[in-house]
Design an enzyme around this catalytic site. Structure first.
Site, PDB file in Angstrom:
ATOM      1  N   ASP A   8       0.207  -1.623   0.633  1.00  0.00           N
ATOM      2  CA  ASP A   8       0.091  -0.551  -0.342  1.00  0.00           C
ATOM      3  C   ASP A   8       1.044   0.566   0.091  1.00  0.00           C
ATOM      4  O   ASP A   8       1.389   0.686   1.269  1.00  0.00           O
ATOM      5  CB  ASP A   8      -1.359  -0.057  -0.355  1.00  0.00           C
ATOM      6  CG  ASP A   8      -1.520   1.192  -1.176  1.00  0.00           C
ATOM      7  OD1 ASP A   8      -1.160   1.164  -2.364  1.00  0.00           O
ATOM      8  OD2 ASP A   8      -1.985   2.209  -0.618  1.00  0.00           O
ATOM      9  N   ASP A  10       1.161   4.345  -1.306  1.00  0.00           N
ATOM     10  CA  ASP A  10       0.632   5.718  -1.201  1.00  0.00           C
ATOM     11  C   ASP A  10      -0.696   5.725  -0.460  1.00  0.00           C
ATOM     12  O   ASP A  10      -1.643   5.041  -0.844  1.00  0.00           O
ATOM     13  CB  ASP A  10       0.458   6.319  -2.598  1.00  0.00           C
ATOM     14  CG  ASP A  10       1.753   6.292  -3.406  1.00  0.00           C
ATOM     15  OD1 ASP A  10       2.828   6.452  -2.806  1.00  0.00           O
ATOM     16  OD2 ASP A  10       1.677   6.092  -4.631  1.00  0.00           O
TER      17      ASP A  10
END
Ligand code: MG
Ligand code: ZN
Length: 188
Positions: A8, A10
């Site tokens: 991922d 952010d």
């Protein structure tokens, strides 16, 4: 077929500032470059998979997302690290204002679409792979594709650990991406 770590973006690699669209607002966690380099050296493909519903909502241009990824790659390269590919979901099922992206899709995490696309493009085996993220969507993605899923404690919501959806558990919950990389190197 190659093993991969799906990261991922952010709240996992960089600080989650909410709808990031300016490269000046990219803030890497201090351990991110080292962690990615360690995964590179261990022979994993490193692939970013990120929900960017700000595109559907009209907050972020796709060109801005591409620019952010190019800038991230420059920072990583300066530290001898590399992301093999970036995949993002531009959609949102209910809150989109941009017609082309205001729809349900297979690629918004925890949907498997981004990982499936990466697996085809890069000849990856999700069953031998890992997903690392700061939300349960990321752990859900891991379940959806048969990978192992790690939750990191660097997201915007510091109480996330206590909010597991029914039936969903992480393979590990760790402080940050550095600890996740260590866990993966030990458990692979
Ligand atoms: Mg995140
Ligand atoms: Zn999508």
């Amino acid at each position: 077929m190659k093993r991969a770590v799906f990261l991922d973006r952010d709240g996992t690699m960089i600080v989650d500032v909410g709808y990031l669209r300016r490269i000046d607002d990219i803030a890497f966690f201090p351990w991110t470059v080292d962690a990615v380099r360690a995964l590179n050296r261990a022979g994993f493909a490193v692939v970013v998979v990120t929900n960017q519903s700000g595109i559907a909502r009209g907050f972020i241009a796709e060109s801005a997302v591409e620019a952010v990824h190019a800038e991230m790659s420059r920072t990583l390269a300066a530290g001898g690290a590399a992301v093999d590919a970036y995949y993002y979901c531009p959609h949102h099922p209910t809150k989109g204002t941009v017609a082309a992206y205001a729809r349900a899709c297979e690629c918004r995490k925890p949907g498997p679409g981004l990982v499936e696309r990466a697996a085809r493009d890069l000849q990856l085996d999700p069953a031998q792979s890992f997903v690392v993220g700061d939300t349960w969507l990321d752990v859900g993605l891991a379940r959806a594709v048969g990978a192992r899923g790690l939750l990191v404690r660097t997201g915007a919501d510091r109480t996330i650990e206590a909010k597991a959806p029914p039936g969903l558990t992480a393979d590990a919950v760790v402080d940050n991406l550095a600890a996740a990389a260590s866990w993966i190197l030990i458990h692979s």
